[in-house]
Write a protein that holds these residues in place. Structure first.
Motif, PDB file in Angstrom:
ATOM      1  N   GLU A 153       2.045  -6.846   6.142  1.00 24.76           N
ATOM      2  CA  GLU A 153       3.300  -7.007   5.649  1.00 24.76           C
ATOM      3  C   GLU A 153       2.765  -6.794   4.082  1.00 24.76           C
ATOM      4  OE1 GLU A 153       4.720 -11.079   5.499  1.00 24.76           O
ATOM      5  OE2 GLU A 153       4.911 -10.993   7.715  1.00 24.76           O
ATOM      6  N   SER A 154       1.460  -7.103   3.693  1.00 28.14           N
ATOM      7  CA  SER A 154       1.302  -6.621   2.422  1.00 28.14           C
ATOM      8  C   SER A 154       0.854  -5.280   2.222  1.00 28.14           C
ATOM      9  CB  SER A 154      -0.243  -7.836   1.806  1.00 28.14           C
ATOM     10  OG  SER A 154      -0.996  -7.286   0.521  1.00 28.14           O
ATOM     11  N   ALA A 155       0.340  -4.751   2.997  1.00 25.75           N
ATOM     12  CA  ALA A 155       0.018  -3.458   3.086  1.00 25.75           C
ATOM     13  C   ALA A 155       1.275  -2.626   3.183  1.00 25.75           C
ATOM     14  CB  ALA A 155      -0.921  -2.886   4.440  1.00 25.75           C
ATOM     15  N   ASN A 156       2.219  -2.995   3.830  1.00 27.02           N
ATOM     16  CA  ASN A 156       3.701  -2.073   4.106  1.00 27.02           C
ATOM     17  C   ASN A 156       4.280  -2.355   2.569  1.00 27.02           C
ATOM     18  OD1 ASN A 156       3.397  -1.385   6.454  1.00 27.02           O
ATOM     19  ND2 ASN A 156       4.294  -3.138   7.240  1.00 27.02           N
ATOM     20  N   GLN A 157       4.300  -3.549   1.898  1.00 28.85           N
ATOM     21  CA  GLN A 157       4.949  -3.611   0.616  1.00 28.85           C
ATOM     22  C   GLN A 157       4.116  -2.807  -0.347  1.00 28.85           C
ATOM     23  OE1 GLN A 157       4.486  -7.917  -0.004  1.00 28.85           O
ATOM     24  NE2 GLN A 157       6.398  -8.460   1.108  1.00 28.85           N
ATOM     25  N   GLU A 158       2.830  -2.891  -0.497  1.00 28.18           N
ATOM     26  CA  GLU A 158       2.158  -1.769  -1.380  1.00 28.18           C
ATOM     27  C   GLU A 158       2.599  -0.424  -1.018  1.00 28.18           C
ATOM     28  OE1 GLU A 158       0.413  -2.971  -3.999  1.00 28.18           O
ATOM     29  OE2 GLU A 158       1.031  -4.746  -3.356  1.00 28.18           O
ATOM     30  N   VAL A 159       2.788  -0.054   0.179  1.00 29.68           N
ATOM     31  CA  VAL A 159       3.043   1.399   0.494  1.00 29.68           C
ATOM     32  C   VAL A 159       4.440   1.603   0.055  1.00 29.68           C
ATOM     33  CG1 VAL A 159       3.531   3.081   2.248  1.00 29.68           C
ATOM     34  CG2 VAL A 159       1.389   1.776   2.619  1.00 29.68           C
ATOM     35  N   ASN A 160       5.126   0.766   0.287  1.00 26.27           N
ATOM     36  CA  ASN A 160       6.667   0.994  -0.015  1.00 26.27           C
ATOM     37  C   ASN A 160       6.756   1.067  -1.740  1.00 26.27           C
ATOM     38  OD1 ASN A 160       7.603   0.799   2.414  1.00 26.27           O
ATOM     39  ND2 ASN A 160       8.079  -1.240   2.493  1.00 26.27           N
ATOM     40  N   LYS A 161       6.178   0.319  -2.617  1.00 29.59           N
ATOM     41  CA  LYS A 161       5.998   0.250  -3.803  1.00 29.59           C
ATOM     42  C   LYS A 161       5.497   1.660  -4.232  1.00 29.59           C
ATOM     43  CE  LYS A 161       5.036  -4.327  -5.005  1.00 29.59           C
ATOM     44  NZ  LYS A 161       3.928  -5.243  -5.443  1.00 29.59           N
ATOM     45  N   ALA A 162       4.646   2.128  -3.823  1.00 31.03           N
ATOM     46  CA  ALA A 162       3.898   3.362  -4.004  1.00 31.03           C
ATOM     47  C   ALA A 162       4.894   4.552  -3.692  1.00 31.03           C
ATOM     48  CB  ALA A 162       2.361   3.573  -3.304  1.00 31.03           C
ATOM     49  N   MET A 163       5.724   4.645  -2.539  1.00 32.06           N
ATOM     50  CA  MET A 163       6.284   5.753  -2.421  1.00 32.06           C
ATOM     51  C   MET A 163       7.579   5.423  -3.309  1.00 32.06           C
ATOM     52  SD  MET A 163       4.820   7.250  -0.090  1.00 32.06           S
ATOM     53  CE  MET A 163       6.095   8.397   0.187  1.00 32.06           C
ATOM     54  N   LYS A 164       8.178   4.535  -3.519  1.00 37.38           N
ATOM     55  CA  LYS A 164       9.324   4.031  -4.669  1.00 37.38           C
ATOM     56  C   LYS A 164       8.885   4.984  -5.843  1.00 37.38           C
ATOM     57  CE  LYS A 164      12.678   0.980  -6.512  1.00 37.38           C
ATOM     58  NZ  LYS A 164      13.075   1.788  -7.347  1.00 37.38           N
ATOM     59  N   LYS A 165       7.709   4.570  -6.276  1.00 39.25           N
ATOM     60  CA  LYS A 165       7.166   5.375  -7.447  1.00 39.25           C
ATOM     61  C   LYS A 165       7.176   6.965  -7.588  1.00 39.25           C
ATOM     62  CE  LYS A 165       4.622   1.370  -9.241  1.00 39.25           C
ATOM     63  NZ  LYS A 165       3.210   0.896  -9.688  1.00 39.25           N
ATOM     64  N   VAL A 166       6.747   7.387  -6.352  1.00 41.35           N
ATOM     65  CA  VAL A 166       6.649   8.691  -6.155  1.00 41.35           C
ATOM     66  C   VAL A 166       8.130   9.386  -5.952  1.00 41.35           C
ATOM     67  CG1 VAL A 166       5.940  10.625  -4.473  1.00 41.35           C
ATOM     68  CG2 VAL A 166       4.549   8.771  -4.822  1.00 41.35           C
ATOM     69  N   ILE A 167       8.989   8.782  -5.460  1.00 40.16           N
ATOM     70  CA  ILE A 167      10.376   9.244  -5.200  1.00 40.16           C
ATOM     71  C   ILE A 167      10.892   9.253  -6.641  1.00 40.16           C
ATOM     72  CG2 ILE A 167      12.653   8.667  -4.139  1.00 40.16           C
ATOM     73  CD1 ILE A 167      11.212   7.828  -1.763  1.00 40.16           C
ATOM     74  N   ASP A 168      10.748   8.132  -7.387  1.00 40.18           N
ATOM     75  CA  ASP A 168      11.300   7.816  -8.707  1.00 40.18           C
ATOM     76  C   ASP A 168      10.975   8.876  -9.565  1.00 40.18           C
ATOM     77  OD1 ASP A 168      12.782   5.655  -8.020  1.00 40.18           O
ATOM     78  OD2 ASP A 168      11.473   4.100  -8.792  1.00 40.18           O
ATOM     79  N   LYS A 169       9.664   9.458  -9.607  1.00 42.36           N
ATOM     80  CA  LYS A 169       9.147  10.443 -10.424  1.00 42.36           C
ATOM     81  C   LYS A 169       9.655  11.662 -10.103  1.00 42.36           C
ATOM     82  CE  LYS A 169       4.761   8.607 -11.838  1.00 42.36           C
ATOM     83  NZ  LYS A 169       3.307   8.655 -11.641  1.00 42.36           N
ATOM     84  N   ARG A 170      10.004  12.219  -8.813  1.00 42.06           N
ATOM     85  CA  ARG A 170      10.696  13.163  -8.296  1.00 42.06           C
ATOM     86  C   ARG A 170      12.045  13.485  -9.142  1.00 42.06           C
ATOM     87  NH1 ARG A 170       8.695  13.613  -2.121  1.00 42.06           N
ATOM     88  NH2 ARG A 170       6.623  13.988  -2.539  1.00 42.06           N
ATOM     89  N   GLU A 171      12.884  12.437  -8.916  1.00 38.29           N
ATOM     90  CA  GLU A 171      14.098  12.545  -9.542  1.00 38.29           C
ATOM     91  C   GLU A 171      14.328  12.506 -10.998  1.00 38.29           C
ATOM     92  OE1 GLU A 171      15.621   8.605  -7.967  1.00 38.29           O
ATOM     93  OE2 GLU A 171      16.036   9.701  -5.826  1.00 38.29           O
TER      94      GLU A 171
END
Length: 116
Positions: free
Chosen positions: A98-116
């Motif tokens: 659960e912790s690993a998935n949350q960290e990946v989701n946070k990191a992916m959200k940051k990547v997506i936010d930077k692209r937009e």
């Protein structure tokens, strides 16, 4: 954790192990193997007063008192017996996943936010 809690925990563990030592030899052997298996698998509620190990000792004491052999209680596949006991229990692996998935989701959200 307070020192009093640690002392109380040690007292409870010693009392638990005294119950294990009072079991017949075949039960003690299987208990030790179950304990090793469960320590590797890592259910969160393993040692609490109402935890899995305490329940196993209760079950073993009952089986021994009526003259059953330990494998009559657990079945011949002891690992499957353990897996069945913990199937609905949260494990440390679950928490880590659960912790690993949350960290990946946070990191992916940051990547997506930077692209937009």
């Amino acid at each position: 954790m307070r020192i009093q809690d640690i002392i109380e925990g040690k007292k409870e563990w010693r009392a638990h192990m005294a119950r294990v030592k009072a079991l017949p030899q075949d039960y003690r052997i299987v208990y030790k193997e179950i304990q090793k298996y469960l320590f590797k698998v890592g259910p969160v509620e393993l040692t609490e007063e109402t935890g899995i190990l305490s329940g196993i000792v209760d079950l073993f004491e009952e089986g021994a008192s009526v003259g059953k052999g330990v494998l009559e209680v657990t079945g011949s596949d002891v690992a499957a017996f353990c897996d069945d006991l913990i199937k609905d229990s949260q494990t440390y692996a679950d928490i880590y996943q659960e912790s690993a998935n949350q960290e990946v989701n946070k990191a992916m959200k940051k990547v997506i936010d930077k692209r937009e």
